[in-house]
Design a protein around this motif. Structure first.
Motif, PDB file in Angstrom:
ATOM      1  N   ARG A   1     -11.906  11.128  13.426  1.00 25.90           N
ATOM      2  CA  ARG A   1     -10.963  10.455  14.336  1.00 25.90           C
ATOM      3  C   ARG A   1     -11.273  10.800  15.792  1.00 25.90           C
ATOM      4  O   ARG A   1     -11.204   9.943  16.675  1.00 25.90           O
ATOM      5  N   LYS A   2     -11.621  12.052  16.027  1.00 27.93           N
ATOM      6  CA  LYS A   2     -11.973  12.459  17.394  1.00 27.93           C
ATOM      7  C   LYS A   2     -13.222  11.720  17.875  1.00 27.93           C
ATOM      8  O   LYS A   2     -13.292  11.264  19.017  1.00 27.93           O
ATOM      9  N   ASP A   3     -14.215  11.616  16.982  1.00 26.09           N
ATOM     10  CA  ASP A   3     -15.448  10.902  17.346  1.00 26.09           C
ATOM     11  C   ASP A   3     -15.155   9.432  17.638  1.00 26.09           C
ATOM     12  O   ASP A   3     -15.656   8.868  18.614  1.00 26.09           O
ATOM     13  N   VAL A   4     -14.344   8.807  16.786  1.00 25.80           N
ATOM     14  CA  VAL A   4     -14.008   7.396  16.978  1.00 25.80           C
ATOM     15  C   VAL A   4     -13.266   7.189  18.301  1.00 25.80           C
ATOM     16  O   VAL A   4     -13.538   6.233  19.043  1.00 25.80           O
ATOM     17  N   THR A   5     -12.350   8.084  18.610  1.00 24.54           N
ATOM     18  CA  THR A   5     -11.588   7.979  19.856  1.00 24.54           C
ATOM     19  C   THR A   5     -12.514   8.000  21.060  1.00 24.54           C
ATOM     20  O   THR A   5     -12.371   7.206  21.994  1.00 24.54           O
ATOM     21  N   ARG A   6     -13.489   8.880  21.031  1.00 26.91           N
ATOM     22  CA  ARG A   6     -14.431   8.982  22.148  1.00 26.91           C
ATOM     23  C   ARG A   6     -15.381   7.783  22.186  1.00 26.91           C
ATOM     24  O   ARG A   6     -15.765   7.324  23.263  1.00 26.91           O
ATOM     25  N   ILE A   7     -15.758   7.282  21.040  1.00 27.20           N
ATOM     26  CA  ILE A   7     -16.636   6.098  20.991  1.00 27.20           C
ATOM     27  C   ILE A   7     -15.922   4.893  21.608  1.00 27.20           C
ATOM     28  O   ILE A   7     -16.460   4.209  22.476  1.00 27.20           O
ATOM     29  N   VAL A   8     -14.697   4.641  21.150  1.00 27.19           N
ATOM     30  CA  VAL A   8     -13.927   3.499  21.658  1.00 27.19           C
ATOM     31  C   VAL A   8     -13.699   3.624  23.159  1.00 27.19           C
ATOM     32  O   VAL A   8     -13.825   2.649  23.912  1.00 27.19           O
ATOM     33  N   ALA A   9     -13.374   4.832  23.610  1.00 26.44           N
ATOM     34  CA  ALA A   9     -13.140   5.057  25.038  1.00 26.44           C
ATOM     35  C   ALA A   9     -14.400   4.771  25.853  1.00 26.44           C
ATOM     36  O   ALA A   9     -14.355   4.105  26.889  1.00 26.44           O
ATOM     37  N   ASN A  10     -15.535   5.256  25.371  1.00 24.03           N
ATOM     38  CA  ASN A  10     -16.792   5.090  26.108  1.00 24.03           C
ATOM     39  C   ASN A  10     -17.222   3.631  26.178  1.00 24.03           C
ATOM     40  O   ASN A  10     -17.735   3.167  27.204  1.00 24.03           O
ATOM     41  N   LEU A  11     -16.995   2.899  25.114  1.00 25.53           N
ATOM     42  CA  LEU A  11     -17.425   1.500  25.066  1.00 25.53           C
ATOM     43  C   LEU A  11     -16.724   0.644  26.118  1.00 25.53           C
ATOM     44  O   LEU A  11     -17.244  -0.402  26.519  1.00 25.53           O
TER      45      LEU A  11
ATOM     46  N   ILE B   1      -8.989  -0.206  12.871  1.00 23.24           N
ATOM     47  CA  ILE B   1      -8.134  -0.396  11.703  1.00 23.24           C
ATOM     48  C   ILE B   1      -8.334   0.715  10.670  1.00 23.24           C
ATOM     49  O   ILE B   1      -7.388   1.137  10.002  1.00 23.24           O
ATOM     50  N   CYS B   2      -9.567   1.209  10.551  1.00 20.08           N
ATOM     51  CA  CYS B   2      -9.870   2.228   9.528  1.00 20.08           C
ATOM     52  C   CYS B   2      -9.548   3.653   9.989  1.00 20.08           C
ATOM     53  O   CYS B   2      -9.710   4.595   9.196  1.00 20.08           O
ATOM     54  N   LEU B   3      -9.135   3.833  11.226  1.00 21.21           N
ATOM     55  CA  LEU B   3      -8.906   5.184  11.751  1.00 21.21           C
ATOM     56  C   LEU B   3      -8.015   6.044  10.860  1.00 21.21           C
ATOM     57  O   LEU B   3      -8.305   7.227  10.644  1.00 21.21           O
ATOM     58  N   PRO B   4      -6.906   5.523  10.296  1.00 27.49           N
ATOM     59  CA  PRO B   4      -6.049   6.379   9.451  1.00 27.49           C
ATOM     60  C   PRO B   4      -6.762   6.955   8.230  1.00 27.49           C
ATOM     61  O   PRO B   4      -6.300   7.963   7.673  1.00 27.49           O
ATOM     62  N   LYS B   5      -7.874   6.361   7.825  1.00 32.48           N
ATOM     63  CA  LYS B   5      -8.578   6.819   6.622  1.00 32.48           C
ATOM     64  C   LYS B   5      -9.631   7.879   6.909  1.00 32.48           C
ATOM     65  O   LYS B   5     -10.272   8.374   5.990  1.00 32.48           O
ATOM     66  N   PHE B   6      -9.812   8.218   8.196  1.00 29.22           N
ATOM     67  CA  PHE B   6     -10.809   9.224   8.560  1.00 29.22           C
ATOM     68  C   PHE B   6     -10.190  10.611   8.608  1.00 29.22           C
ATOM     69  O   PHE B   6      -8.974  10.767   8.791  1.00 29.22           O
ATOM     70  N   ASN B   7     -11.058  11.641   8.488  1.00 32.75           N
ATOM     71  CA  ASN B   7     -10.576  13.002   8.695  1.00 32.75           C
ATOM     72  C   ASN B   7     -10.443  13.266  10.192  1.00 32.75           C
ATOM     73  O   ASN B   7     -10.802  12.431  11.025  1.00 32.75           O
ATOM     74  N   LEU B   8      -9.931  14.428  10.562  1.00 38.72           N
ATOM     75  CA  LEU B   8      -9.610  14.709  11.966  1.00 38.72           C
ATOM     76  C   LEU B   8     -10.834  14.649  12.863  1.00 38.72           C
ATOM     77  O   LEU B   8     -10.796  14.060  13.956  1.00 38.72           O
ATOM     78  N   GLU B   9     -11.945  15.237  12.423  1.00 30.19           N
ATOM     79  CA  GLU B   9     -13.147  15.246  13.263  1.00 30.19           C
ATOM     80  C   GLU B   9     -13.693  13.836  13.477  1.00 30.19           C
ATOM     81  O   GLU B   9     -14.132  13.481  14.569  1.00 30.19           O
TER      82      GLU B   9
END
Length: 412
Positions: free
Chosen positions: A137-147, A127-135
């Motif tokens: 967001r990239k980290d979050v994307t990889r975290i969610v994918a790995n989980l 839900i908070c992804l839109p409030k993050f900077n680009l880097e």
């Protein structure tokens, strides 16, 4: 009056002493400056004892709750803890993926995963992804994918969590409406679709019809990402897809044909005919395939795709067209359409080549040619039920004008 030698020596010693003191002070300053530099700090910091993964997740959750509580008109970059949150997200990614020096530790990944799905951390981070900077967001994307791939007691607990929180899929799917978030949410969504329960939810959601529009939006990278997600949905879980297609055949293939196979966009047509072949040639979809190749409207579309200038589209269209010919229970209108276009089809296949040698392709083509040559019309060949194809006599005996395209492409 000459200066005594002893006085000169004293002066010299004083100067040397002063220079030594200054030199010593300079060295201290240089050492202090170097010690305070980011590079040296990181060396000593890396050796310091790290917080347990579960503790890092709990701190991330606390900060995410604070970010989520911010009003929409507040710049999250002004949140004084945002830099700490960015750093912790990067640390979580490092725990899950390891580094150049070491592989990820199984126990650390286990602790992180358990804590992540224990409370609302997973929901908050999406839900908070839109409030993050680009880097970030990239980290979050990889975290969610790995989980999605992390086992806990030999079970993927992400699947259980998403089954109980299926509304998060609605949130990810809505990301295609925002080009700035689409690629991040799309990558997460494809990893979540690895779970059959998630794929079933998405297939039966209202979002499925929206995919046909997402795949044609002007932003090429977003359209390509939506296409990749759509393909994953339609090919990963065989039994679930077969059930979906059986129950939603009518509207699904109306949309698929009109918006994808007959799209004005070359890339859309090429990807669509390739995907159609993958779907129909899968044994799980045999019932759907039989229904598809019994439709004269579908045959018309495939014969038009055989006329494409692109060899790639022609080849993929051939792999679907051969199913119409190979069907042993062809409806009479399918037989009559093929017989009415027999001479053009045979001329086309006589010159139809691919760039590399392929014995299977040649064998398939030879069988298709044999079947077409031996077909016999069923009932009146030019009945009013037939589509009026260019170059094909109509019931009244008139001829439509042939196009100026090469003979090998004048199929219909």
């Amino acid at each position: 009056m000459p200066i005594p030698a002893t006085q000169i020596a004293g002066l010299a010693n004083g100067v040397n002493g002063s220079m030594k003191v200054k030199s010593s002070n300079n060295l201290k300053k240089l050492f202090t400056k170097a010690f305070r530099s980011a590079g040296v700090k990181s060396i000593f910091k890396s050796k310091a004892k790290r917080k347990p993964p579960a503790e890092v997740v709990r701190r991330v959750r606390f900060l995410l709750e604070a970010v989520d509580s911010l009003d929409d008109d507040v710049d999250p970059n002004h949140f004084d803890k945002m830099q700490e949150l960015d750093s912790l997200l990067h640390e979580l990614k490092s725990i899950l993926y390891g580094s150049n020096e070491c592989e990820p530790a199984v126990e650390a990944c286990l602790q992180l995963t358990q804590e992540f799905f224990r409370d609302n951390t997973f929901r908050l981070i999406i839900i908070c992804l839109p409030k993050f900077n680009l880097e970030a967001r990239k980290d979050v994307t990889r975290i969610v994918a790995n989980l999605q791939r992390q086992p806990v007691n030999s079970r993927l607990i992400a699947s259980d969590y998403l089954e109980a929180n299926s509304d998060l899929m609605d949130h990810l799917l809505s990301g295609y409406d925002d080009p700035g978030l689409a690629l991040h949410y799309g990558a997460m969504l494809r990893e979540c679709i690895r779970h059959q329960v998630v794929a079933r939810y998405v297939l039966n959601s209202e979002h499925m019809k929206k995919f046909f529009n997402h795949m044609q939006i002007p932003e090429f990278d977003v359209a390509a990402d939506a296409t990749a997600t759509f393909k994953e949905l339609m090919t990963r879980h065989k039994s679930t897809v077969a059930e979906f297609l059986f129950e939603n055949y009518d509207w699904f293939f109306v949309e698929f044909n009109a918006k994808l196979l007959e799209s004005a966009n070359y890339i859309t047509r090429r990807q669509a005919i390739k995907l159609l072949g993958d779907i129909l040639l899968d044994r799980s979809n045999s019932a759907v395939m039989t229904r598809y190749v019994s439709s004269k409207d579908n045959l018309r579309i495939l014969m038009n795709l055989l006329r494409e200038a692109s060899k790639n589209i022609q080849l993929d269209a051939f792999h679907v067209f051969k199913l119409f010919v190979a069907n042993r229970n062809k409806p009479s209108d399918i037989v009559n359409i093929i017989v009415a276009n027999r001479s053009k089809l045979l001329r086309f296949f006589a010159s139809f080549r691919i760039d590399k040698e392929d014995e299977q392709f040649e064998a398939d083509k030879a069988q298709v040619v044999k079947e077409i040559a031996e077909l016999e019309a069923k009932g009146p060949l030019f009945s009013g039920e037939l589509h009026k194809f260019p170059g094909t006599p109509t019931a009244s005996g008139e001829l439509y004008k042939l196009s100026s395209t090469p003979l090998s492409r004048q199929l219909i």
